[in-house]
Write a protein that holds these residues in place. Structure first.
Motif, mmCIF file in Angstrom:
data_model
loop_
_atom_site.group_PDB
_atom_site.id
_atom_site.type_symbol
_atom_site.label_atom_id
_atom_site.label_comp_id
_atom_site.label_asym_id
_atom_site.label_seq_id
_atom_site.Cartn_x
_atom_site.Cartn_y
_atom_site.Cartn_z
ATOM 1 N N ARG A 126 0.838 -1.216 0.000
ATOM 2 C CA ARG A 126 0.000 0.000 0.000
ATOM 3 C C ARG A 126 0.868 1.260 0.000
ATOM 4 N N LYS A 127 1.967 1.224 0.725
ATOM 5 C CA LYS A 127 2.886 2.371 0.782
ATOM 6 C C LYS A 127 3.463 2.666 -0.609
ATOM 7 N N GLU A 128 3.870 1.620 -1.316
ATOM 8 C CA GLU A 128 4.432 1.824 -2.655
ATOM 9 C C GLU A 128 3.363 2.255 -3.652
ATOM 10 N N LYS B 184 1.160 6.783 -6.989
ATOM 11 C CA LYS B 184 0.187 7.848 -7.228
ATOM 12 C C LYS B 184 0.857 9.222 -7.141
ATOM 13 N N GLN B 185 1.722 9.372 -6.163
ATOM 14 C CA GLN B 185 2.424 10.646 -5.995
ATOM 15 C C GLN B 185 3.334 10.919 -7.197
ATOM 16 N N ALA B 186 4.009 9.896 -7.690
ATOM 17 C CA ALA B 186 4.887 10.075 -8.847
ATOM 18 C C ALA B 186 4.074 10.424 -10.095
ATOM 19 N N LYS B 187 2.903 9.840 -10.245
ATOM 20 C CA LYS B 187 2.056 10.164 -11.396
ATOM 21 C C LYS B 187 1.555 11.602 -11.329
ATOM 22 N N VAL C 232 12.269 12.971 -14.113
ATOM 23 C CA VAL C 232 12.166 12.661 -12.687
ATOM 24 C C VAL C 232 10.884 11.881 -12.418
ATOM 25 N N ALA C 233 9.795 12.333 -13.011
ATOM 26 C CA ALA C 233 8.512 11.647 -12.815
ATOM 27 C C ALA C 233 8.567 10.229 -13.375
ATOM 28 N N LYS C 234 9.135 10.086 -14.565
ATOM 29 C CA LYS C 234 9.243 8.751 -15.174
ATOM 30 C C LYS C 234 10.105 7.832 -14.311
ATOM 31 N N ALA D 179 8.697 2.961 -8.389
ATOM 32 C CA ALA D 179 7.543 2.521 -7.600
ATOM 33 C C ALA D 179 6.938 1.244 -8.186
ATOM 34 N N LYS D 180 6.833 1.163 -9.518
ATOM 35 C CA LYS D 180 6.288 -0.042 -10.150
ATOM 36 C C LYS D 180 7.181 -1.249 -9.888
#
Length: 159
Positions: free
Chosen positions: A24-26, A31-34, A77-79, A85-86
Motif C-alpha cells: 500500500r505504501k508503494e 500515485k504521488q509520482a504520477k 524525474v517523474a518517469k 515505484a512499479k
C-alpha cells in the motif's frame, strides 16, 4: 477445511500484514509520482489591516492574491519515480506470493503430520486388538487376520 485454515493463516500472519502495508505504501508513492506529470496551480489569498497610533487611518486593508501555475516540462524525474515505484510493487507482489506459498506448505506439513500421528495411533490400537483376539481361543488365525484387515482398510478410508 484446509482452504479455510489457509485463509485464516494468510490473514492473521504478522509478516503477511507487513508485506500488505509495504505494498500500500508503494502504491501511494506511485500515485504521488504520477502527480508529477500534472500541472500545478497554487492560489494564495492574503488580507492585512495595519493599525498604528501615528496613522489613525482605519478601514484601510491590503488584499493580495497570488496565482502560481507550473507546467512540468522535463518529466524524467517523474518517469524515474514511476518506474521505481512499479518495480517495488512488483517485487512486493512476488514476496507476498512466496510468503503465501511458504505458509501453504507449512500448513500442509502440519496437516500431514497430524494425519500420520492419527494413523500411527490407529496402528497401535490395531496391534492391541490383534493381541487381544489372538489370546482368545475362540478365534483361529484366519478369522483374526480378516478382522484386522477389515479394520485397517476402514481406517485408511477414513484418513
Amino acid at each position: 477445511a484446509f482452504d479455510r485454515d489457509l485463509e485464516y493463516a494468510l490473514s492473521n500472519r504478522a509478516d503477511m500484514n507487513i508485506v500488505n502495508i509495504a505494498k500500500r505504501k508503494e502504491e501511494q508513492r506511485l500515485k504521488q509520482a504520477k502527480n508529477l506529470y500534472k500541472p500545478k496551480l497554487d492560489v494564495d489569498f492574503s488580507v492585512s489591516n495595519d493599525i498604528s497610533n501615528e496613522n489613525q487611518a482605519r478601514g484601510q486593508s491590503k488584499n493580495k492574491v497570488n496565482l502560481n501555475f507550473e507546467i512540468p516540462l522535463q518529466q524524467r524525474v517523474a518517469k524515474g519515480k514511476i518506474a521505481k515505484a512499479k518495480a517495488k510493487i512488483s517485487k512486493i507482489k512476488y514476496e507476498k506470493r512466496l510468503l503465501g506459498d511458504q505458509i501453504k506448505v507449512n500448513l500442509a506439513q502440519i496437516r500431514n503430520q497430524t494425519r500420520n500421528t492419527k494413523h500411527e495411533t490407529s496402528k497401535k490400537q490395531d496391534t492391541k486388538l490383534c493381541a487381544l483376539l489372538c489370546s482368545n481361543k475362540k478365534f483361529n488365525k484366519h478369522t483374526v487376520k480378516s478382522i484386522i484387515t477389515n479394520c485397517i482398510e476402514s481406517n485408511d478410508q477414513q484418513l
